[in-house]
Design an enzyme around this catalytic site. Structure first.
Site, PDB file in Angstrom:
ATOM      1  N   GLU A  91      42.784 -12.904  53.381  1.00 25.68           N
ATOM      2  CA  GLU A  91      43.921 -13.483  52.659  1.00 25.68           C
ATOM      3  C   GLU A  91      44.649 -14.507  53.509  1.00 25.68           C
ATOM      4  O   GLU A  91      44.759 -14.353  54.723  1.00 25.68           O
ATOM      5  CB  GLU A  91      44.950 -12.379  52.376  1.00 25.68           C
ATOM      6  N   CYS A 104      50.198 -19.096  56.421  1.00 27.25           N
ATOM      7  CA  CYS A 104      50.021 -17.854  57.174  1.00 27.25           C
ATOM      8  C   CYS A 104      48.551 -17.472  57.101  1.00 27.25           C
ATOM      9  O   CYS A 104      48.000 -17.322  56.012  1.00 27.25           O
ATOM     10  CB  CYS A 104      50.899 -16.770  56.538  1.00 27.25           C
ATOM     11  N   CYS A 111      41.911  -4.491  60.174  1.00 29.45           N
ATOM     12  CA  CYS A 111      42.682  -4.369  61.411  1.00 29.45           C
ATOM     13  C   CYS A 111      42.541  -2.945  61.940  1.00 29.45           C
ATOM     14  O   CYS A 111      42.439  -1.995  61.173  1.00 29.45           O
ATOM     15  CB  CYS A 111      44.151  -4.679  61.113  1.00 29.45           C
ATOM     16  N   CYS A 115      49.211   0.361  61.970  1.00 27.13           N
ATOM     17  CA  CYS A 115      50.654   0.446  61.659  1.00 27.13           C
ATOM     18  C   CYS A 115      50.842   1.122  60.295  1.00 27.13           C
ATOM     19  O   CYS A 115      50.171   0.776  59.327  1.00 27.13           O
ATOM     20  CB  CYS A 115      51.285  -0.949  61.657  1.00 27.13           C
ATOM     21  N   CYS A 118      51.632  -0.860  56.892  1.00 32.23           N
ATOM     22  CA  CYS A 118      50.858  -2.083  56.618  1.00 32.23           C
ATOM     23  C   CYS A 118      49.581  -1.784  55.844  1.00 32.23           C
ATOM     24  O   CYS A 118      48.811  -0.894  56.209  1.00 32.23           O
ATOM     25  CB  CYS A 118      50.517  -2.762  57.945  1.00 32.23           C
ATOM     26  N   CYS A 332      51.051  -7.969  53.311  1.00 34.52           N
ATOM     27  CA  CYS A 332      49.774  -8.200  53.988  1.00 34.52           C
ATOM     28  C   CYS A 332      48.697  -7.263  53.472  1.00 34.52           C
ATOM     29  O   CYS A 332      48.875  -6.057  53.482  1.00 34.52           O
ATOM     30  CB  CYS A 332      49.897  -7.900  55.481  1.00 34.52           C
TER      31      CYS A 332
HETATM   32  N1  SAH Z   1      49.029  -7.806  64.062  1.00 36.86           N
HETATM   33  C1  SAH Z   1      50.068  -8.777  64.113  1.00 36.86           C
HETATM   34  C2  SAH Z   1      50.078  -9.768  62.957  1.00 36.86           C
HETATM   35  C3  SAH Z   1      49.823  -9.232  61.572  1.00 36.86           C
HETATM   36  S1  SAH Z   1      51.131  -8.303  60.810  1.00 36.86           S
HETATM   37  C4  SAH Z   1      51.420  -8.099  64.250  1.00 36.86           C
HETATM   38  O1  SAH Z   1      51.468  -6.879  64.253  1.00 36.86           O
HETATM   39  O2  SAH Z   1      52.420  -8.781  64.406  1.00 36.86           O
HETATM   40  C5  SAH Z   1      52.364  -9.498  60.459  1.00 36.86           C
HETATM   41  C6  SAH Z   1      53.757  -8.944  60.298  1.00 36.86           C
HETATM   42  O3  SAH Z   1      53.920  -8.322  59.018  1.00 36.86           O
HETATM   43  C7  SAH Z   1      54.092  -7.894  61.331  1.00 36.86           C
HETATM   44  O4  SAH Z   1      55.393  -8.049  61.809  1.00 36.86           O
HETATM   45  C8  SAH Z   1      53.949  -6.629  60.508  1.00 36.86           C
HETATM   46  O5  SAH Z   1      54.593  -5.588  61.129  1.00 36.86           O
HETATM   47  C9  SAH Z   1      54.525  -7.061  59.187  1.00 36.86           C
HETATM   48  N2  SAH Z   1      54.192  -6.203  58.037  1.00 36.86           N
HETATM   49  C10 SAH Z   1      53.032  -5.590  57.760  1.00 36.86           C
HETATM   50  N3  SAH Z   1      53.121  -4.851  56.634  1.00 36.86           N
HETATM   51  C11 SAH Z   1      54.376  -5.020  56.174  1.00 36.86           C
HETATM   52  C12 SAH Z   1      55.090  -4.498  55.049  1.00 36.86           C
HETATM   53  N4  SAH Z   1      54.516  -3.676  54.174  1.00 36.86           N
HETATM   54  N5  SAH Z   1      56.388  -4.868  54.914  1.00 36.86           N
HETATM   55  C13 SAH Z   1      56.971  -5.713  55.806  1.00 36.86           C
HETATM   56  N6  SAH Z   1      56.351  -6.221  56.877  1.00 36.86           N
HETATM   57  C14 SAH Z   1      55.075  -5.868  57.069  1.00 36.86           C
END
Ligand code: SAH
Length: 345
Positions: A91, A104, A111, A115, A118, A332
Site C-alpha cells: 500500500e 507515504c 512487517c 506492534c 498496527c 496502515c
Molecule cells: N515501522 C515504522 C514505520 C511504519 S508504521 C515505524 O514503526 O515507525 C508508521 C506509523 O504509523 C508508526 O508511528 C505507527 O506506530 C503508526 N501506526 C500504525 N498503526 C496505527 C494505527 N492503527 N493507528 C495510528 N497509528 C498507527
C-alpha cells in the site's frame, strides 16, 4: 533479470558499458526511468530499437500496477494498493497539503515488528522491498495524478531500518540530481526504534528527518504495545534519537499514538516530557486508528488537546496529526488485508 531501476547512475554506466554502450546512453536511460518515469522500454524513443529489445530481454523495468485506488471525498487523499512483479501487494498513500503532495510508501511486504495496534504486522513478514519497488510507488502515483511529488514519508507498511541498504539506495536515487531531485529535507523515515541502525544512520550525515514511533512514556507501557522495546529499552532508544540530533543537526520527531486508557493520562504527558526534553524535537500526536483485530479505542479530541497542552507547558513543540482519508481504509495495512481476505474467500 537485472534490476536496472535500482542502480545508481554510476552502476548503470558500468552496466551499459558491459553491453557495449556509451556513457551518454546510460544518462538517457536513467532519465527515462527517474525523470520521465517511463513505464515501458517502448517509451524510450531516443534509444535504438536494438538496444530496447536487448534491455527488455535481460533487464527488468520494475513497475508497480495499481489493483485498487481509493479516493477520499473529504480531502482528496488517495490510497493505492499495488501489485509487485512477484504478485505480492503493498500500500501507498498520496496526501495533499498546502505545500504540495506527500506520498507515504511501504518499505517491506508485511512487517515483523508486531506492534499491537498496527494492521500491517498481523500477517507477519514476507520480504524486503527493493529500491526500485520503493521508487516506483512514487513514480506510479506521480504518473497517475500527473503532478510532482514534493515530500516522501517512509511510514507505510514495514520497518525501513530493517531494510537498511535498500532504504539508503532508495534515498540516494530519489534525492539525486539526475532523478526526481527531491530535497533530503523533504524525506521522513519513521522507525519503531532499531537502536544500532539509528546510530548508523546518523553517521550517513543525511539531511532527512528521522521520526521515532515512541507511543509510550515508560518502558513497561512501551513493552506492552511494542515488542521491539524488549530488545531496545526506552531510554536507549531516546538516547539514540538525541545522538541523531547532535550528529546531524536535524530536529527529530517523536510519534505518539494516543490510545484511550493505555498511554494518555496527565502522568504520561509528564513522564514523556521528562524523557525527551524540549530541545531539538517535536512530538506528533496521532489519535489511534482502531483496527477490528484489536480492541483499542482512540483518545477523545478533548483528551488529545489536553495531552497537547500538558506537553506545551513543558516547552515541547507539539502537533496533532491531521486525520487524512478518514472515509477510506486509512490505517496502515488495512487495504491490503481486506484484499487478501477477499482473495481467500
Ligand atoms: N515501522 C515504522 C514505520 C511504519 S508504521 C515505524 O514503526 O515507525 C508508521 C506509523 O504509523 C508508526 O508511528 C505507527 O506506530 C503508526 N501506526 C500504525 N498503526 C496505527 C494505527 N492503527 N493507528 C495510528 N497509528 C498507527
Amino acid at each position: 533479470m537485472t534490476d536496472i531501476k535500482s542502480m545508481t547512475i554510476e552502476e548503470l554506466t558500468e552496466y551499459m558499458d558491459s553491453l557495449g554502450e556509451k556513457p551518454f546512453r546510460a544518462k538517457q536511460l536513467y532519465e527515462w526511468m527517474h525523470v520521465h518515469l517511463a513505464r515501458d522500454y517502448d517509451e524510450m524513443t531516443n534509444l535504438s530499437k536494438a538496444l530496447r529489445s536487448k534491455l527488455s530481454e535481460e533487464s527488468e523495468l520494475v513497475t508497480l500496477k495499481p489493483v485498487d485506488i481509493q479516493i477520499s471525498k473529504e480531502d482528496g487523499t488517495r490510497k493505492y494498493l499495488f501489485v509487485l512483479p512477484d504478485g505480492n501487494m503493498v500500500e501507498s498513500v498520496l496526501m495533499r497539503y498546502e505545500h504540495g503532495i506527500s506520498v507515504c510508501i511501504s518499505s517491506q511486504v508485511g512487517c515483523k515488528m508486531g506492534c499491537r495496534f498496527c494492521a500491517s504486522t498481523i500477517d507477519g513478514f514476507l520480504r524486503n522491498l527493493t529500491p526500485s519497488e520503493m521508487l516506483d510507488q512514487i513514480y506510479a502515483i506521480s504518473r497517475d495524478v500527473n503532478e510532482r511529488v514534493s515530500n516522501v514519508v517512509v511510514m507505510g507498511t514495514g520497518e525501513p531500518l530493517d531494510n537498511y541498504d535498500n532504504l539508503l539506495r532508495f534515498i540516494e536515487i530519489i534525492t539525486g540530481k539526475g532523478g526526481l531531485n527531491i530535497s533530503q529535507r523533504n524525506i521522513t523515515v519513521s522507525t519503531c526504534g532499531l537502536v544500532p541502525k539509528i546510530y548508523e544512520l546518523a553517521k550517513e550525515k543525511l539531511a532527512i528527518t528521522l521520526a521515532l514511533s515512541l507511543h509510550a512514556s515508560t518502558q513497561a507501557k512501551r513493552e506492552e504495545i511494542m515488542p521491539v522495546a524488549r530488545t531496545y529499552n526506552i531510554e536507549e532508544v531516546v538516547a539514540a534519537m538525541k545522538d541523531y540530533c547532535k550528529v546531524t543537526g536535524r530536529r527529530v520527531t517523536y510519534e505518539y499514538t494516543l490510545i484511550a486508557g493505555v498511554n494518555d493520562t496527565d502522568e504520561d504527558a509528564r513522564l514523556l516530557s521528562n524523557l525527551i526534553g524540549s530541545s531539538m524535537c517535536h512530538v506528533n500526536l496521532i489519535p489511534v486508528n482502531p483496527i477490528e483485530e484489536r480492541n483499542y479505542d482512540s483518545t477523545s479530541s478533548e483528551g488529545v488537546s489536553r495531552f497537547k497542552k500538558k506537553l506545551e507547558k513543558n516547552a515541547i513543540n507539539v502537533t496533532i496529526r491531521r486525520e487524512m482519508g478518514r472515509d477510506i481504509d486509512g490505517a496502515c495495512g488495512q487495504l491490503r488485508r481486506r484484499h487478501m481476505k477477499e482473495g481467500l474467500s
